[in-house]
Design a protein around this motif. Structure first.
Motif, short mmCIF file in Angstrom:
data_model
loop_
_atom_site.label_atom_id
_atom_site.label_comp_id
_atom_site.label_asym_id
_atom_site.label_seq_id
_atom_site.Cartn_x
_atom_site.Cartn_y
_atom_site.Cartn_z
N ARG A 72 -17.22 10.59 9.96
CA ARG A 72 -17.68 11.96 9.72
C ARG A 72 -17.62 12.38 8.26
O ARG A 72 -18.40 13.22 7.81
CB ARG A 72 -16.87 12.92 10.56
CG ARG A 72 -15.43 13.09 10.13
CD ARG A 72 -14.61 13.39 11.32
NE ARG A 72 -13.45 14.18 11.05
CZ ARG A 72 -12.59 14.49 12.01
NH1 ARG A 72 -12.78 14.05 13.22
NH2 ARG A 72 -11.54 15.22 11.75
N HIS A 73 -16.67 11.81 7.50
CA HIS A 73 -16.61 12.19 6.09
C HIS A 73 -17.78 11.59 5.31
O HIS A 73 -18.27 12.19 4.36
CB HIS A 73 -15.27 11.77 5.49
CG HIS A 73 -14.11 12.39 6.20
ND1 HIS A 73 -13.37 11.70 7.12
CD2 HIS A 73 -13.63 13.66 6.18
CE1 HIS A 73 -12.44 12.52 7.63
NE2 HIS A 73 -12.58 13.71 7.08
N PHE A 131 -12.42 14.05 3.07
CA PHE A 131 -11.22 13.65 3.81
C PHE A 131 -10.01 14.41 3.28
O PHE A 131 -9.20 14.96 4.05
CB PHE A 131 -11.03 12.14 3.66
CG PHE A 131 -9.76 11.61 4.25
CD1 PHE A 131 -9.56 11.62 5.62
CD2 PHE A 131 -8.76 11.10 3.45
CE1 PHE A 131 -8.39 11.12 6.17
CE2 PHE A 131 -7.58 10.60 3.99
CZ PHE A 131 -7.39 10.61 5.35
N GLU A 136 -9.89 18.00 4.31
CA GLU A 136 -9.42 18.16 5.69
C GLU A 136 -7.90 18.05 5.74
O GLU A 136 -7.23 18.87 6.38
CB GLU A 136 -10.07 17.10 6.58
CG GLU A 136 -9.69 17.27 8.04
CD GLU A 136 -10.35 16.24 8.96
OE1 GLU A 136 -11.33 15.60 8.55
OE2 GLU A 136 -9.86 16.06 10.08
N ILE A 137 -7.35 17.08 5.05
CA ILE A 137 -5.89 16.92 5.02
C ILE A 137 -5.23 18.15 4.39
O ILE A 137 -4.23 18.67 4.89
CB ILE A 137 -5.50 15.65 4.21
CG1 ILE A 137 -5.76 14.40 5.04
CG2 ILE A 137 -4.03 15.71 3.81
CD1 ILE A 137 -5.17 13.16 4.45
N LYS A 190 -8.44 5.31 5.48
CA LYS A 190 -8.40 6.06 6.73
C LYS A 190 -9.53 7.08 6.77
O LYS A 190 -10.00 7.54 5.75
CB LYS A 190 -7.04 6.72 6.87
CG LYS A 190 -5.99 5.65 7.05
CD LYS A 190 -4.61 6.19 7.18
CE LYS A 190 -3.69 5.02 7.50
NZ LYS A 190 -2.43 5.08 6.87
N THR A 225 -9.90 9.90 9.25
CA THR A 225 -9.68 11.28 9.71
C THR A 225 -8.22 11.64 9.52
O THR A 225 -7.36 10.77 9.38
CB THR A 225 -10.00 11.48 11.21
OG1 THR A 225 -9.02 10.80 11.96
CG2 THR A 225 -11.38 10.99 11.56
N TYR A 226 -7.97 12.92 9.55
CA TYR A 226 -6.58 13.37 9.46
C TYR A 226 -5.78 12.84 10.65
O TYR A 226 -4.64 12.43 10.52
CB TYR A 226 -6.52 14.89 9.44
CG TYR A 226 -5.11 15.40 9.37
CD1 TYR A 226 -4.42 15.38 8.15
CD2 TYR A 226 -4.45 15.81 10.50
CE1 TYR A 226 -3.12 15.80 8.08
CE2 TYR A 226 -3.13 16.24 10.44
CZ TYR A 226 -2.48 16.24 9.23
OH TYR A 226 -1.18 16.65 9.17
N GLN A 227 -6.44 12.85 11.81
CA GLN A 227 -5.77 12.36 13.03
C GLN A 227 -5.33 10.92 12.85
O GLN A 227 -4.22 10.55 13.20
CB GLN A 227 -6.75 12.48 14.19
CG GLN A 227 -6.09 12.44 15.56
CD GLN A 227 -7.12 12.66 16.66
OE1 GLN A 227 -8.25 13.08 16.40
NE2 GLN A 227 -6.74 12.37 17.86
N TYR A 282 -4.83 9.39 10.03
CA TYR A 282 -3.80 9.41 8.99
C TYR A 282 -2.44 9.74 9.59
O TYR A 282 -1.43 9.12 9.30
CB TYR A 282 -4.21 10.45 7.93
CG TYR A 282 -3.11 10.91 7.02
CD1 TYR A 282 -2.60 10.07 6.04
CD2 TYR A 282 -2.61 12.20 7.12
CE1 TYR A 282 -1.61 10.51 5.18
CE2 TYR A 282 -1.63 12.65 6.27
CZ TYR A 282 -1.13 11.81 5.31
OH TYR A 282 -0.15 12.25 4.47
N GLU A 283 -2.43 10.72 10.49
CA GLU A 283 -1.18 11.20 11.06
C GLU A 283 -0.65 10.25 12.13
O GLU A 283 0.55 9.98 12.20
CB GLU A 283 -1.42 12.58 11.67
CG GLU A 283 -0.15 13.33 11.97
CD GLU A 283 -0.47 14.74 12.45
OE1 GLU A 283 0.10 15.66 11.91
OE2 GLU A 283 -1.32 14.89 13.35
#
Lengths: 203, 57
Positions: free
Chosen positions: A66-67, A186, A189-190, B19, B21-23, B25-26
């Motif tokens: 998506r990014h 990205f 979003e973080i 990575k 997505t944040y998901q 990453y987490e």
């Protein structure tokens, strides 16, 4: 994504932002929106293909994350300006009075907004079942530059960089960092999620 | 409130740039529904949440 689907998103979620920018600066002129919409979609499809060919084997069915989708959307909007800035630029030359970066980089701002808006659709879907977070995303994303005239700072640098890429007409080529901008999206979003977590922890 | 910068994130996790997505990453694993062909689903969810939020207001 079909053309009809893109058109619907454009009309519902991007056009209102373009109109808001336009209403706040009488020296910006909106171009033919139907033509812009059609051209932007064409460019997006082309950029996605170019980019997939660059990073994957041509026979690979891998899909862009998506990014990178957001980055391709950003690039497509950079290639097709929705605003004609001629009158505004002429006024700046005559009066030597600076305008807000918002308006000076109006086309880049729209590109950034559109990319982030597409990204937010996926973010909302990720947090299905967490209505409070989904609602927060609706309210706070896209993260956008504050109103300012300064030529320094992070957001001005981003807009300036987008403008440079646009002006050099090298989008989709080796110099256009679709990948780098994917990383920026990205990071945005973080940044958003981390900031929200910190706010919740300190509440 | 201190927000981490890019350098700090990269110090924590040098593989950050890989990575997506944040998901991911987490949770250290690939996130589902993370590609362009699911945009219709993503937008449908977005519109549903938007309507729900408007109804609540």
């Amino acid at each position: 994504m079909t053309r009809e689907f893109f058109d619907m998103i454009y009309d519902n979620d991007i056009l209102p932002f373009i109109q808001t920018v336009d209403h706040n600066n009488s020296l910006l002129d909106i171009k033919d929106m139907d033509q812009c919409k059609s051209d932007i979609y064409d460019r997006y499809c082309k950029l996605r293909k170019v980019y997939k060919d660059q990073i994957f084997d041509k026979t690979d069915e891998a899909l862009l994350d998506r990014h990178k989708v957001a980055s391709c959307i950003c690039a497509a909007f950079l290639q097709v300006s929705v605003f004609n800035k001629q009158r505004m630029v002429q006024r700046i030359k005559e009066t030597k009075v600076a305008v807000h970066s918002y308006f000076f980089y109006a086309n880049e701002l729209v590109a950034l907004y559109a990319a982030n808006r597409f990204l937010s659709f996926f973010m909302v879907m990720d947090y299905r079942g967490n209505f409070e977070l989904q609602r927060d995303i609706l309210e706070k994303f896209p993260l956008m530059p504050p109103s300012f005239k300064s030529k320094k700072g992070f957001w001005t640098s981003v807009l300036f960089n987008l403008a440079s890429i646009k002006d050099e007409d090298v989008i989709g080529q080796e110099h256009f960092d679709i990948y780098a901008y994917a990383i920026i999206f990205f990071m945005l979003e973080i940044y958003y999620i981390e900031k929200r977590n910190l706010q919740l922890a300190s509440a | 409130m201190k927000i981490k910068g890019l350098e700090e994130y990269l110090q924590d996790d040098a593989d950050l740039s890989k990575k997506i997505t944040y998901q991911e990453y987490e949770e250290k694993k690939a996130a589902p529904m993370n590609s362009d062909h699911r945009i219709e689903d993503a937008y449908a969810e977005y519109c549903a949440v938007l309507k729900q939020a408007e109804d609540k207001d």
